[in-house]
Design an enzyme around this catalytic site. Sequence first.
Site, PDB file in Angstrom:
ATOM      1  N   PRO A 107      18.846  59.669  -9.387  1.00 13.51           N
ATOM      2  CA  PRO A 107      19.815  58.304  -9.475  1.00 13.51           C
ATOM      3  C   PRO A 107      21.144  58.430  -8.394  1.00 13.51           C
ATOM      4  O   PRO A 107      22.342  58.466  -8.136  1.00 13.51           O
ATOM      5  CB  PRO A 107      20.902  60.014 -10.708  1.00 13.51           C
ATOM      6  CG  PRO A 107      20.549  61.402 -10.004  1.00 13.51           C
ATOM      7  CD  PRO A 107      18.844  60.581 -10.147  1.00 13.51           C
ATOM      8  N   GLU A 108      20.586  58.887  -7.569  1.00 16.25           N
ATOM      9  CA  GLU A 108      20.702  59.096  -5.512  1.00 16.25           C
ATOM     10  C   GLU A 108      21.647  58.346  -5.304  1.00 16.25           C
ATOM     11  O   GLU A 108      22.954  58.456  -5.214  1.00 16.25           O
ATOM     12  CB  GLU A 108      19.628  59.862  -5.476  1.00 16.25           C
ATOM     13  CG  GLU A 108      19.652  61.241  -5.268  1.00 16.25           C
ATOM     14  CD  GLU A 108      17.798  61.172  -5.267  1.00 16.25           C
ATOM     15  OE1 GLU A 108      17.679  62.063  -6.053  1.00 16.25           O
ATOM     16  OE2 GLU A 108      17.818  60.113  -6.698  1.00 16.25           O
ATOM     17  N   PRO A 109      21.493  56.935  -5.182  1.00 13.03           N
ATOM     18  CA  PRO A 109      22.684  55.734  -4.704  1.00 13.03           C
ATOM     19  C   PRO A 109      23.417  55.495  -5.251  1.00 13.03           C
ATOM     20  O   PRO A 109      24.408  55.046  -4.991  1.00 13.03           O
ATOM     21  CB  PRO A 109      21.144  55.003  -5.439  1.00 13.03           C
ATOM     22  CG  PRO A 109      19.474  55.159  -4.614  1.00 13.03           C
ATOM     23  CD  PRO A 109      20.010  56.251  -6.153  1.00 13.03           C
ATOM     24  N   ARG A 110      23.634  55.876  -6.736  1.00 14.60           N
ATOM     25  CA  ARG A 110      24.552  55.459  -7.477  1.00 14.60           C
ATOM     26  C   ARG A 110      25.542  57.388  -7.319  1.00 14.60           C
ATOM     27  O   ARG A 110      26.691  57.215  -7.003  1.00 14.60           O
ATOM     28  CB  ARG A 110      24.780  56.289  -8.997  1.00 14.60           C
ATOM     29  CG  ARG A 110      23.607  54.820  -9.701  1.00 14.60           C
ATOM     30  CD  ARG A 110      23.519  54.588 -11.298  1.00 14.60           C
ATOM     31  NE  ARG A 110      22.563  53.322 -11.438  1.00 14.60           N
ATOM     32  CZ  ARG A 110      22.795  53.801 -13.108  1.00 14.60           C
ATOM     33  NH1 ARG A 110      22.674  54.967 -14.331  1.00 14.60           N
ATOM     34  NH2 ARG A 110      21.793  52.732 -13.452  1.00 14.60           N
ATOM     35  N   ARG A 111      24.678  58.854  -6.350  1.00 11.18           N
ATOM     36  CA  ARG A 111      25.696  59.261  -5.664  1.00 11.18           C
ATOM     37  C   ARG A 111      26.079  59.169  -4.591  1.00 11.18           C
ATOM     38  O   ARG A 111      26.603  59.779  -3.774  1.00 11.18           O
ATOM     39  CB  ARG A 111      25.282  60.526  -6.000  1.00 11.18           C
ATOM     40  CG  ARG A 111      24.734  60.898  -7.507  1.00 11.18           C
ATOM     41  CD  ARG A 111      24.349  62.349  -7.828  1.00 11.18           C
ATOM     42  NE  ARG A 111      23.644  62.403  -9.493  1.00 11.18           N
ATOM     43  CZ  ARG A 111      23.310  63.457  -9.790  1.00 11.18           C
ATOM     44  NH1 ARG A 111      22.075  63.651  -8.888  1.00 11.18           N
ATOM     45  NH2 ARG A 111      22.195  62.751 -11.150  1.00 11.18           N
TER      46      ARG A 111
END
Length: 262
Positions: A138-142
């Site tokens: 989920p990194e890109p959403r963070r």
Amino acid sequence: MPSDAIEVRVDGPVGTVTLGRPDHGNALTRAMIAELRTALDDLYREKRVRAVVLTGRGEAFCLGRDVGEQAAESTNPADDLARWGAEAEEYRDLVAAMLELPKPIVAAVSGPAEAGGAGLVLASDVAVGCPGAGFGFPEPRRGVVAGVAAPLLAWRLGAGAAARLLLTSETISAEEAHRIGVYHELVGADLVWARASEVGNQAAQAAPEAVQLTKRLLWETIGEQLATQLSNGAIASAMARTTEAAKEGLNAHLGDREPEWP
């Protein structure tokens, strides 16, 4: 071990390393990453241990890096930049240590594995999951980048699967993760550690030197290229942390709200 966040036990020829921070989804702090390295070093030196099981206590395997620790900033931007670089390097070094360890590592994934936790699954040699073991980045959403995991994903699953997971930030089901090859098998949640231990014991029945040489061969076949890619990924992760998107994304995640991208 220095704290209760990393627990180590030995059962015959199998050593088990447990992430012991269940109230936080076993999220990795910098101290835990250092302790994991120490645990792996200790089990490498323990001659009776011929395989290692990596698992998590509680409902999650590992939800990645501790977001609160990631989002913390000092009053000196130069200090933050140095810390972000060091954090990325420490995680890269942990992944490399797992790949280089001349003893099989079996991930026993009895709950979600996300972000840096999903990277630990990919750095293991065999992965046993269960129906609740969702998997994703989920990194890109963070607002950040899964830089170290990207080359691991491409190596294990191929460029297409890596692009899908990294660019959509989707957390896929355990069944889908099994279908594409993340998990080698799925069992009931209450059987995950036992099955992983069985796999470790299977490896222990072979000649230790043969197993160690085989793993060394697997690493050295792709090691030089992958090591370079992991380093490049760590640089990308650190650079992403310097952006306003990363600041907003991490704070939004901590505040349980949708991010407002700059």
